[in-house]
Motif scaffolding. Structure first.
Motif, PDB file in Angstrom:
ATOM      1  N   ASP A  44      -4.492  58.881 -38.810  1.00  0.00           N
ATOM      2  CA  ASP A  44      -3.186  59.453 -39.165  1.00  0.00           C
ATOM      3  C   ASP A  44      -2.075  58.434 -38.942  1.00  0.00           C
ATOM      4  OD1 ASP A  44      -4.293  61.950 -39.805  1.00  0.00           O
ATOM      5  OD2 ASP A  44      -4.189  62.617 -37.713  1.00  0.00           O
ATOM      6  N   TYR A  45      -2.123  57.735 -37.815  1.00  0.00           N
ATOM      7  CA  TYR A  45      -1.095  56.729 -37.538  1.00  0.00           C
ATOM      8  C   TYR A  45      -1.193  55.539 -38.494  1.00  0.00           C
ATOM      9  CZ  TYR A  45       0.365  59.099 -33.257  1.00  0.00           C
ATOM     10  OH  TYR A  45       0.870  60.007 -32.358  1.00  0.00           O
ATOM     11  N   LEU A  46      -2.406  55.217 -38.916  1.00  0.00           N
ATOM     12  CA  LEU A  46      -2.548  54.132 -39.893  1.00  0.00           C
ATOM     13  C   LEU A  46      -1.891  54.495 -41.215  1.00  0.00           C
ATOM     14  CD1 LEU A  46      -6.169  53.031 -39.007  1.00  0.00           C
ATOM     15  CD2 LEU A  46      -4.138  51.570 -38.950  1.00  0.00           C
ATOM     16  N   ASP A  47      -1.827  55.773 -41.524  1.00  0.00           N
ATOM     17  CA  ASP A  47      -1.123  56.228 -42.729  1.00  0.00           C
ATOM     18  C   ASP A  47       0.380  56.287 -42.533  1.00  0.00           C
ATOM     19  OD1 ASP A  47      -3.345  56.508 -44.327  1.00  0.00           O
ATOM     20  OD2 ASP A  47      -3.684  58.604 -43.786  1.00  0.00           O
ATOM     21  N   SER A  48       0.826  56.720 -41.349  1.00  0.00           N
ATOM     22  CA  SER A  48       2.254  56.986 -41.153  1.00  0.00           C
ATOM     23  C   SER A  48       3.028  55.827 -40.537  1.00  0.00           C
ATOM     24  CB  SER A  48       2.431  58.227 -40.262  1.00  0.00           C
ATOM     25  OG  SER A  48       1.846  58.019 -38.983  1.00  0.00           O
ATOM     26  N   ALA A  49       2.386  55.022 -39.672  1.00  0.00           N
ATOM     27  CA  ALA A  49       3.100  53.963 -38.960  1.00  0.00           C
ATOM     28  C   ALA A  49       2.816  52.576 -39.512  1.00  0.00           C
ATOM     29  CB  ALA A  49       2.727  53.998 -37.478  1.00  0.00           C
ATOM     30  N   PHE A  50       1.727  52.420 -40.238  1.00  0.00           N
ATOM     31  CA  PHE A  50       1.332  51.124 -40.777  1.00  0.00           C
ATOM     32  C   PHE A  50       1.214  51.226 -42.302  1.00  0.00           C
ATOM     33  CE2 PHE A  50      -0.162  51.427 -36.452  1.00  0.00           C
ATOM     34  CZ  PHE A  50       0.101  50.182 -35.903  1.00  0.00           C
ATOM     35  N   ASP A  51       1.139  50.081 -42.947  1.00  0.00           N
ATOM     36  CA  ASP A  51       1.007  50.031 -44.403  1.00  0.00           C
ATOM     37  C   ASP A  51      -0.224  49.214 -44.775  1.00  0.00           C
ATOM     38  OD1 ASP A  51       3.552  51.363 -44.994  1.00  0.00           O
ATOM     39  OD2 ASP A  51       4.488  49.537 -44.233  1.00  0.00           O
ATOM     40  N   GLY A  52      -0.799  49.559 -45.929  1.00  0.00           N
ATOM     41  CA  GLY A  52      -1.837  48.729 -46.538  1.00  0.00           C
ATOM     42  C   GLY A  52      -3.078  48.542 -45.700  1.00  0.00           C
ATOM     43  N   PHE A  53      -3.508  49.567 -44.985  1.00  0.00           N
ATOM     44  CA  PHE A  53      -4.662  49.411 -44.105  1.00  0.00           C
ATOM     45  C   PHE A  53      -5.930  49.156 -44.918  1.00  0.00           C
ATOM     46  CE2 PHE A  53      -8.209  51.611 -41.766  1.00  0.00           C
ATOM     47  CZ  PHE A  53      -8.379  50.632 -40.796  1.00  0.00           C
ATOM     48  N   VAL A  54      -6.680  48.133 -44.523  1.00  0.00           N
ATOM     49  CA  VAL A  54      -7.979  47.814 -45.113  1.00  0.00           C
ATOM     50  C   VAL A  54      -9.006  47.877 -43.998  1.00  0.00           C
ATOM     51  CG1 VAL A  54      -9.380  46.089 -46.301  1.00  0.00           C
ATOM     52  CG2 VAL A  54      -6.939  46.308 -46.850  1.00  0.00           C
ATOM     53  N   GLU A  55      -9.873  48.886 -44.047  1.00  0.00           N
ATOM     54  CA  GLU A  55     -10.823  49.082 -42.955  1.00  0.00           C
ATOM     55  C   GLU A  55     -11.978  48.097 -43.050  1.00  0.00           C
ATOM     56  OE1 GLU A  55     -13.334  52.640 -40.692  1.00  0.00           O
ATOM     57  OE2 GLU A  55     -12.213  53.085 -42.517  1.00  0.00           O
ATOM     58  N   LEU A  56     -12.368  47.582 -41.906  1.00  0.00           N
ATOM     59  CA  LEU A  56     -13.516  46.689 -41.778  1.00  0.00           C
ATOM     60  C   LEU A  56     -14.569  47.405 -40.932  1.00  0.00           C
ATOM     61  CD1 LEU A  56     -11.590  43.364 -41.066  1.00  0.00           C
ATOM     62  CD2 LEU A  56     -12.450  44.201 -43.266  1.00  0.00           C
ATOM     63  N   HIS A  57     -15.822  47.237 -41.287  1.00  0.00           N
ATOM     64  CA  HIS A  57     -16.890  48.015 -40.666  1.00  0.00           C
ATOM     65  C   HIS A  57     -17.897  47.114 -39.966  1.00  0.00           C
ATOM     66  CE1 HIS A  57     -15.954  51.963 -42.503  1.00  0.00           C
ATOM     67  NE2 HIS A  57     -15.485  51.231 -43.508  1.00  0.00           N
ATOM     68  N   GLY A  58     -18.591  47.669 -38.988  1.00  0.00           N
ATOM     69  CA  GLY A  58     -19.805  47.074 -38.442  1.00  0.00           C
ATOM     70  C   GLY A  58     -19.612  46.120 -37.287  1.00  0.00           C
ATOM     71  N   ASP A  59     -20.654  46.082 -36.423  1.00  0.00           N
ATOM     72  CA  ASP A  59     -20.627  45.155 -35.291  1.00  0.00           C
ATOM     73  C   ASP A  59     -21.401  43.882 -35.579  1.00  0.00           C
ATOM     74  OD1 ASP A  59     -23.249  46.055 -35.243  1.00  0.00           O
ATOM     75  OD2 ASP A  59     -23.273  46.487 -33.091  1.00  0.00           O
TER      76      ASP A  59
END
Length: 569
Positions: free
Chosen positions: A318-333
């Motif tokens: 939710d905060y990535l939508d409201s407080a940040f812009d252009g989030f690109v999620e990265l996955h995996g260890d």
């Protein structure tokens, strides 16, 4: 007058493993290892020193712990009364003995924990003493050996005991940078915050035969999972099979094995320049709330706990939508797993690229189950570490959003090295050469929270909590009444105002009237403003200065709270 019964008790001892009746002198000659079944009895710290170090070489550090009660904790008994009883029962000032010695003729600094003293728990004084032992090793350019025996962080000292995990870990980081060997010897038992920090942060991890180690204890794991535990779960041999220790050593061979390792380190070590521990900067004054609406008054700490757990409270996504812009999620260890309880990737904050990592819970039951209630597995901690190291390579700041009841306490998590994964995050964050801002947005639970919160600035939302243990867990251990969680919440000093006064948090981020869940969009705007304001002054600080200040920040949690006094030699 000694009675016949008491004399018999002194002459004979019953093995806790096979119940054999053993002649006490014979047991002592066998280093308190049962000659029938091989069970290793627990040793006190003085007994351990007599077995390990060369005769007449032990020199205690010139420091003695005095009474520490940083949060005025009271449960069924006031904390100072428990300390007095522990000192009387053990003959020690605290749960660790620290000093210098020789093993096989090789000099070293040594810290030996004693489980008799409040379960060997890690409090401010213990953390400070072990840190000073590490600093002595650094100053004298010699190895450090830690012998652990602990139930974990000391809950009577609240979040300040949690901070000791970072304080000691960064002292080990200094030894690692100087090329000095660090060794931990795991003895029975080693759990919780000790297992998830310095016990597994060393270059080499040795386990005494039969010793148990884990992040969560067996009872907790059974309660959470409802499952029976595998045979030999969390024992040294189990840990060896799962790649979590370097070797398992029987007690009789331990001194010789340490001597061989110290000899190898001495032969291979280049000349190490003597280093001076940086002078401590004065502690910062108590933080003030960020500009914005006045924090909503909370009547009671238990109300704050319930607010922090509200199902409608904004999550990291939710905060990535409201407080940040252009989030690109990265996955995996990159080791075979992608933990859904931790999300992270690249985003923009007021136009500036940043790396964001946070715990992800959810709002519905299905979401919470899918995200494991925000409780990260070892893969989650390793994913977070991968992303934070990526940020450092790219020269990007790191923002972490902390909202977890704690790390995953399951069987699989223990099998895959939960304690070591948390410990590695704490160690890596203490030396990460890029700005780090941590925000406790909801629950900051124990080592699972600290794994993302070793930062240059730690912010807390007004209705967030940050604690060494949950109020329910604390009440179950220390109160006779199972319904004492509200009382435990007050005693733990876990609210944002409490932690700002203690210096654990730097600033309170206001929430909308009614709490963050009442207006998630405004909550996001307030979080964005606070993070941007705290990040800006850090962007032009040289990396070396940034790391040095971060270390000094956590170093103060021991130095400023313990009241250690020098003991004349």
């Amino acid at each position: 007058m000694t009675t016949a019964a008491s004399a018999d008790e002194q002459l004979w001892s019953r093995c806790g493993g096979c119940s054999s009746l053993l002649y006490r002198k014979r047991l002592r000659r066998n280093l308190d290892v049962c000659p029938e079944c091989g069970t290793h009895s627990r040793l006190t710290a003085p007994e351990r020193l007599r077995q390990l170090v060369d005769p007449d070489t032990w020199v205690p550090l010139p420091d003695r712990a005095v009474e520490v009660d940083p949060i005025d904790f009271v449960d069924a008994l006031p904390y100072p009364h428990r300390l007095t009883a522990a000192r009387a029962g053990s003959g020690l000032d605290e749960a660790v003995l620290c000093g210098t010695a020789r093993i096989g003729g090789h000099p070293l600094a040594l810290a030996v924990m004693d489980f008799r003293f409040l379960g060997g728990s890690l409090g401010c004084a213990v953390g400070e003493l072990i840190t000073r032992a590490a600093e002595r090793a650094l100053a004298d350019a010699m190895p450090l050996v830690l012998v652990t025996a602990s139930g974990g962080a000391r809950m009577q000292e609240g979040a300040l005991s949690l901070m000791q995990m970072a304080t000691v870990s960064q002292a080990l980081a200094g030894l690692r940078e100087a090329g000095l060997l660090t060794v931990s010897v795991i003895t029975d038992p080693t759990y919780g915050g000790v297992a998830a920090s310095f016990a597994t942060n060393t270059d080499l991890v040795l386990a005494e035969s039969g010793a148990r180690m884990g992040f969560a204890g067996p009872r907790v794991i059974r309660q959470v999972t409802g499952r029976d535990l595998p045979e030999g779960f969390q024992t040294a041999e189990f840990l060896l099979r799962h790649g979590q220790v370097d070797m398992v050593v029987p007690r009789r061979a331990l001194r010789g094995r340490l001597a061989a390792l110290l000899a190898a380190a001495a032969a291979g070590r280049h000349r190490v320049r003597r280093l001076v521990v940086p002078r401590q900067e004065p502690a910062r004054p108590a933080a003030r709330p960020a500009d914005g609406p006045e924090p909503v008054a909370v009547a009671d700490a238990w109300d704050t706990v319930r607010a922090a757990r509200h199902p409608g409270r904004p999550t990291t996504m939710d905060y990535l939508d409201s407080a940040f812009d252009g989030f690109v999620e990265l996955h995996g260890d990159r080791l075979g797993a992608d933990c859904p309880a931790v999300v992270g990737g690249l985003a923009r904050l007021d136009g500036r690229p940043v790396v964001v990592v946070g715990h992800q819970k959810g709002h519905t039951t299905a979401e919470l189950v899918a995200r494991n209630f925000g409780m990260a597995s070892p893969a989650g901690h390793r994913k977070a570490l991968r992303l934070m190291r990526l940020a450092a390579r790219l020269g990007l700041p790191v923002v972490t959003l902390v909202d977890t009841p704690g790390a995953d306490p399951g069987i699989s998590a223990e099998q895959h090295g939960q304690a070591a994964a948390i410990a590695e995050n704490i160690l890596a964050l203490s030396v990460l050469p890029t700005p780090v801002i941590a925000v406790i947005t909801g629950e900051g639970g124990s080592g699972g929270a600290l794994a993302l919160a070793v930062a240059d600035r730690v912010l807390m939302l007004n209705h967030a909590v940050y604690s060494v243990i949950s109020p329910e867990g604390c009440a179950a251990i220390l109160w006779p009444d199972s319904g004492a969680a509200p009382q435990a919440a007050r005693a733990l000093r876990l609210t944002a105002p409490d932690l700002c006064r203690l210096g654990v948090a730097d600033e309170i981020v206001p929430e909308p009237p009614g709490g963050a869940h009442a207006d998630p969009e405004q909550a996001g705007a307030l979080l964005r403003r606070a993070v941007a304001a705290n990040l800006a002054p850090l962007l032009d600080v040289p990396a070396a200065t940034l790391v040095r200040r971060r270390r000094q920040r956590f170093r103060r949690f021991g130095a400023a709270r313990t009241g250690l006094v020098a003991v004349p030699r």
